[in-house]
Design a protein around this motif. Structure first.
Motif, PDB file in Angstrom:
ATOM      1  N   GLU A  42      47.340  21.829 -13.386  1.00 60.19           N
ATOM      2  CA  GLU A  42      46.682  23.113 -13.144  1.00 60.19           C
ATOM      3  C   GLU A  42      46.553  23.395 -11.654  1.00 60.19           C
ATOM      4  OE1 GLU A  42      43.015  22.681 -15.223  1.00 60.19           O
ATOM      5  OE2 GLU A  42      43.854  23.279 -17.170  1.00 60.19           O
ATOM      6  N   GLN A  43      46.298  22.378 -10.862  1.00 63.11           N
ATOM      7  CA  GLN A  43      46.181  22.571  -9.420  1.00 63.11           C
ATOM      8  C   GLN A  43      47.516  22.959  -8.799  1.00 63.11           C
ATOM      9  OE1 GLN A  43      43.300  22.639  -7.574  1.00 63.11           O
ATOM     10  NE2 GLN A  43      42.459  22.568  -9.640  1.00 63.11           N
ATOM     11  N   PHE A  44      48.587  22.310  -9.260  1.00 64.50           N
ATOM     12  CA  PHE A  44      49.915  22.668  -8.758  1.00 64.50           C
ATOM     13  C   PHE A  44      50.246  24.127  -9.093  1.00 64.50           C
ATOM     14  CE2 PHE A  44      51.205  17.976  -9.494  1.00 64.50           C
ATOM     15  CZ  PHE A  44      50.651  17.615  -8.275  1.00 64.50           C
ATOM     16  N   THR A  45      49.947  24.520 -10.321  1.00 66.71           N
ATOM     17  CA  THR A  45      50.224  25.891 -10.763  1.00 66.71           C
ATOM     18  C   THR A  45      49.422  26.898  -9.953  1.00 66.71           C
ATOM     19  OG1 THR A  45      50.711  25.137 -13.013  1.00 66.71           O
ATOM     20  CG2 THR A  45      50.170  27.464 -12.728  1.00 66.71           C
ATOM     21  N   ALA A  46      48.132  26.612  -9.760  1.00 67.46           N
ATOM     22  CA  ALA A  46      47.274  27.522  -9.007  1.00 67.46           C
ATOM     23  C   ALA A  46      47.719  27.629  -7.557  1.00 67.46           C
ATOM     24  CB  ALA A  46      45.821  27.048  -9.078  1.00 67.46           C
ATOM     25  N   PHE A  47      48.122  26.521  -6.972  1.00 69.76           N
ATOM     26  CA  PHE A  47      48.554  26.539  -5.579  1.00 69.76           C
ATOM     27  C   PHE A  47      49.822  27.377  -5.417  1.00 69.76           C
ATOM     28  CE2 PHE A  47      50.574  25.085  -1.730  1.00 69.76           C
ATOM     29  CZ  PHE A  47      49.523  24.785  -0.875  1.00 69.76           C
ATOM     30  N   GLU A  48      50.768  27.188  -6.335  1.00 68.53           N
ATOM     31  CA  GLU A  48      52.021  27.948  -6.255  1.00 68.53           C
ATOM     32  C   GLU A  48      51.777  29.435  -6.456  1.00 68.53           C
ATOM     33  OE1 GLU A  48      56.628  27.163  -7.545  1.00 68.53           O
ATOM     34  OE2 GLU A  48      55.039  26.456  -8.871  1.00 68.53           O
ATOM     35  N   ALA A  49      50.890  29.766  -7.407  1.00 63.43           N
ATOM     36  CA  ALA A  49      50.580  31.172  -7.659  1.00 63.43           C
ATOM     37  C   ALA A  49      49.875  31.808  -6.464  1.00 63.43           C
ATOM     38  CB  ALA A  49      49.695  31.292  -8.900  1.00 63.43           C
ATOM     39  N   ASN A  63      53.406  34.718  -0.204  1.00 64.32           N
ATOM     40  CA  ASN A  63      54.116  34.960   1.056  1.00 64.32           C
ATOM     41  C   ASN A  63      55.218  33.937   1.278  1.00 64.32           C
ATOM     42  OD1 ASN A  63      52.503  37.161   1.673  1.00 64.32           O
ATOM     43  ND2 ASN A  63      50.994  35.926   2.775  1.00 64.32           N
ATOM     44  N   ILE A  64      54.932  32.681   0.908  1.00 60.79           N
ATOM     45  CA  ILE A  64      55.920  31.622   1.079  1.00 60.79           C
ATOM     46  C   ILE A  64      57.045  31.769   0.062  1.00 60.79           C
ATOM     47  CG2 ILE A  64      56.251  29.121   0.979  1.00 60.79           C
ATOM     48  CD1 ILE A  64      53.294  28.955   1.957  1.00 60.79           C
ATOM     49  N   LYS A  65      56.712  32.203  -1.160  1.00 54.66           N
ATOM     50  CA  LYS A  65      57.740  32.370  -2.191  1.00 54.66           C
ATOM     51  C   LYS A  65      58.769  33.426  -1.799  1.00 54.66           C
ATOM     52  CE  LYS A  65      58.007  30.709  -5.680  1.00 54.66           C
ATOM     53  NZ  LYS A  65      58.787  29.495  -6.052  1.00 54.66           N
ATOM     54  N   ARG A  66      58.392  34.309  -0.881  1.00 55.64           N
ATOM     55  CA  ARG A  66      59.362  35.310  -0.429  1.00 55.64           C
ATOM     56  C   ARG A  66      60.436  34.694   0.450  1.00 55.64           C
ATOM     57  NH1 ARG A  66      54.926  39.252  -0.488  1.00 55.64           N
ATOM     58  NH2 ARG A  66      54.221  38.679   1.604  1.00 55.64           N
ATOM     59  N   HIS A  67      60.165  33.496   0.981  1.00 49.64           N
ATOM     60  CA  HIS A  67      61.117  32.846   1.875  1.00 49.64           C
ATOM     61  C   HIS A  67      62.044  31.877   1.150  1.00 49.64           C
ATOM     62  CE1 HIS A  67      59.350  34.337   5.646  1.00 49.64           C
ATOM     63  NE2 HIS A  67      58.181  34.153   5.073  1.00 49.64           N
ATOM     64  N   THR A  68      61.746  31.553  -0.112  1.00 51.57           N
ATOM     65  CA  THR A  68      62.543  30.551  -0.809  1.00 51.57           C
ATOM     66  C   THR A  68      62.464  30.753  -2.323  1.00 51.57           C
ATOM     67  OG1 THR A  68      62.845  28.166  -1.169  1.00 51.57           O
ATOM     68  CG2 THR A  68      60.592  28.941  -0.845  1.00 51.57           C
ATOM     69  N   LYS A  69      63.515  30.302  -2.988  1.00 52.34           N
ATOM     70  CA  LYS A  69      63.512  30.291  -4.448  1.00 52.34           C
ATOM     71  C   LYS A  69      63.163  28.894  -4.976  1.00 52.34           C
ATOM     72  CE  LYS A  69      66.898  34.032  -4.955  1.00 52.34           C
ATOM     73  NZ  LYS A  69      68.236  34.414  -5.483  1.00 52.34           N
ATOM     74  N   GLU A  70      63.009  27.936  -4.055  1.00 51.60           N
ATOM     75  CA  GLU A  70      62.690  26.571  -4.449  1.00 51.60           C
ATOM     76  C   GLU A  70      61.248  26.495  -4.973  1.00 51.60           C
ATOM     77  OE1 GLU A  70      64.628  23.738  -4.333  1.00 51.60           O
ATOM     78  OE2 GLU A  70      66.283  25.095  -3.889  1.00 51.60           O
ATOM     79  N   PRO A  71      60.989  25.648  -5.970  1.00 53.83           N
ATOM     80  CA  PRO A  71      59.611  25.477  -6.448  1.00 53.83           C
ATOM     81  C   PRO A  71      58.755  24.797  -5.390  1.00 53.83           C
ATOM     82  CG  PRO A  71      61.067  23.845  -7.451  1.00 53.83           C
ATOM     83  CD  PRO A  71      61.953  24.808  -6.708  1.00 53.83           C
ATOM     84  N   LEU A  72      57.477  25.135  -5.375  1.00 46.10           N
ATOM     85  CA  LEU A  72      56.529  24.529  -4.443  1.00 46.10           C
ATOM     86  C   LEU A  72      55.690  23.474  -5.149  1.00 46.10           C
ATOM     87  CD1 LEU A  72      55.301  27.787  -2.662  1.00 46.10           C
ATOM     88  CD2 LEU A  72      57.099  26.208  -1.919  1.00 46.10           C
ATOM     89  N   ARG A  73      56.203  22.959  -6.229  1.00 47.92           N
ATOM     90  CA  ARG A  73      55.463  22.022  -7.080  1.00 47.92           C
ATOM     91  C   ARG A  73      55.908  20.590  -6.801  1.00 47.92           C
ATOM     92  NH1 ARG A  73      52.959  22.144 -12.331  1.00 47.92           N
ATOM     93  NH2 ARG A  73      53.007  24.412 -12.150  1.00 47.92           N
ATOM     94  N   PRO A  74      54.977  19.703  -6.461  1.00 42.08           N
ATOM     95  CA  PRO A  74      55.336  18.289  -6.286  1.00 42.08           C
ATOM     96  C   PRO A  74      55.819  17.680  -7.599  1.00 42.08           C
ATOM     97  CG  PRO A  74      53.174  18.779  -5.337  1.00 42.08           C
ATOM     98  CD  PRO A  74      53.555  19.966  -6.164  1.00 42.08           C
ATOM     99  N   HIS A  75      56.552  16.583  -7.488  1.00 41.67           N
ATOM    100  CA  HIS A  75      56.881  15.805  -8.676  1.00 41.67           C
ATOM    101  C   HIS A  75      55.628  15.069  -9.124  1.00 41.67           C
ATOM    102  CE1 HIS A  75      60.914  16.877  -7.891  1.00 41.67           C
ATOM    103  NE2 HIS A  75      61.148  15.993  -6.942  1.00 41.67           N
TER     104      HIS A  75
END
Length: 287
Positions: free
Chosen positions: A60-67, A71-83
């Motif tokens: 849930e924390q990973f999901t909330a952080f990515e959501a 602004n950062i998602k506009r710079h990349t299509k890569e996920p911002l979610r740790p393994h």
């Protein structure tokens, strides 16, 4: 033996372990009465059930952080979610430190991992489950979609198992060097990405505190976590206060053991907590 191609690189690894589970497992038995069935059910809830809940908190924390990072998602299509992978009562988060999606992606994903670890630590304490951990950087290979293997994992595990000594999350020397090297490098780059990375890395440095014995720890009660907690006192009332009550109870329990070394460690544990309580508007309790 099958020939495989592994990609070796630097990774951040956070290794967290829920303490005291083996003691709880000793109460497991095959129930013969409704009363015993209820008791065994509670043990299972406090062991397997709690660990599953803690894994969910990570997700849930990973999901909330990515959501919360449009602004950062506009710079990349890569996920911002740790393994992330759970093994028994251990929780392992990792981030490859390569710039496949740009330098910004790795830094932001590390921030996500540290923020999630802080929330999980506080959640665990508020639920009366002590947690210990270590976070560091080193070489590793990816053995699966979520699993890494190498010195990064070994360092994080050693910090948790040999150096932490009581409920806290230690920050390794290599991670500290990584933060400072990133700032030194990107401060020289007068670009939007360079400035963003510098700001984010300095924020991560603020997530690190020096404990009473001089070791660097994840500052899960510090100003940065408070700033991210959102308005109102929900975080304070439902997490920080119960966690503090648990710390006091654990310190009292430890004192009855007469183990001078353990008592000194839990004095440090309480001292860290009480050094941050004013930030949250909570009064320190007197003995």
């Amino acid at each position: 033996m099958e020939i495989r191609n592994f990609r070796l690189g630097h990774h951040l690894v956070a290794f967290l372990d829920v303490m005291g589970q083996s003691e709880r497992f000793k109460k497991l038995r095959l129930a013969k009465t409704p009363e015993e069935d209820a008791e065994v059910g509670e043990v299972v809830r406090q062991t397997a059930g709690f660990v599953l809940d803690l894994r969910r908190v990570f997700d849930e924390q990973f999901t909330a952080f990515e959501a919360g990072s449009p602004n950062i998602k506009r710079h990349t299509k890569e996920p911002l979610r740790p393994h992330f992978i759970g093994i028994s009562d251990s929780l392992i988060t990792s981030v490859p430190l390569r710039n496949d999606g740009g330098d910004l992606v790795g830094i932001v994903t590390v921030y996500s991992a540290l923020s999630a670890a802080a929330v999980v630590m506080l959640t665990s304490l508020a639920s009366k489950h002590p947690l210990r951990g270590g976070i560091d950087v080193g070489f590793a290979v990816e053995m699966g979609p979520q699993e890494v293997y190498g010195t990064a994992l070994a360092r994080a595990y050693e910090l948790e198992s040999k150096e932490a000594q009581y409920p806290r999350i230690l920050i390794g020397d290599e991670l500290w060097r990584y933060f400072n090297a990133a700032i030194a490098h990107f401060e020289k780059q007068d670009t939007p990405v360079g400035r963003s990375i510098t700001v984010i890395t300095k924020k991560m440095l603020e997530l690190v505190a020096t404990d009473g014995d001089g070791k660097r720890i994840l500052d899960y009660l510090g100003q940065t976590i408070l700033d991210n907690a959102g308005p109102g006192g929900r975080h304070r009332d439902y997490m920080v206060k119960p966690a503090y009550d648990f710390v006091l109870a654990e310190q009292k329990r430890i004192k009855t053991t007469g183990d001078a070394k353990l008592i000194a460690r839990y004095d440090l544990f309480r001292a860290y907590f009480e050094s941050r309580l004013r930030l949250w508007g909570i009064e320190v309790q007197k003995d």
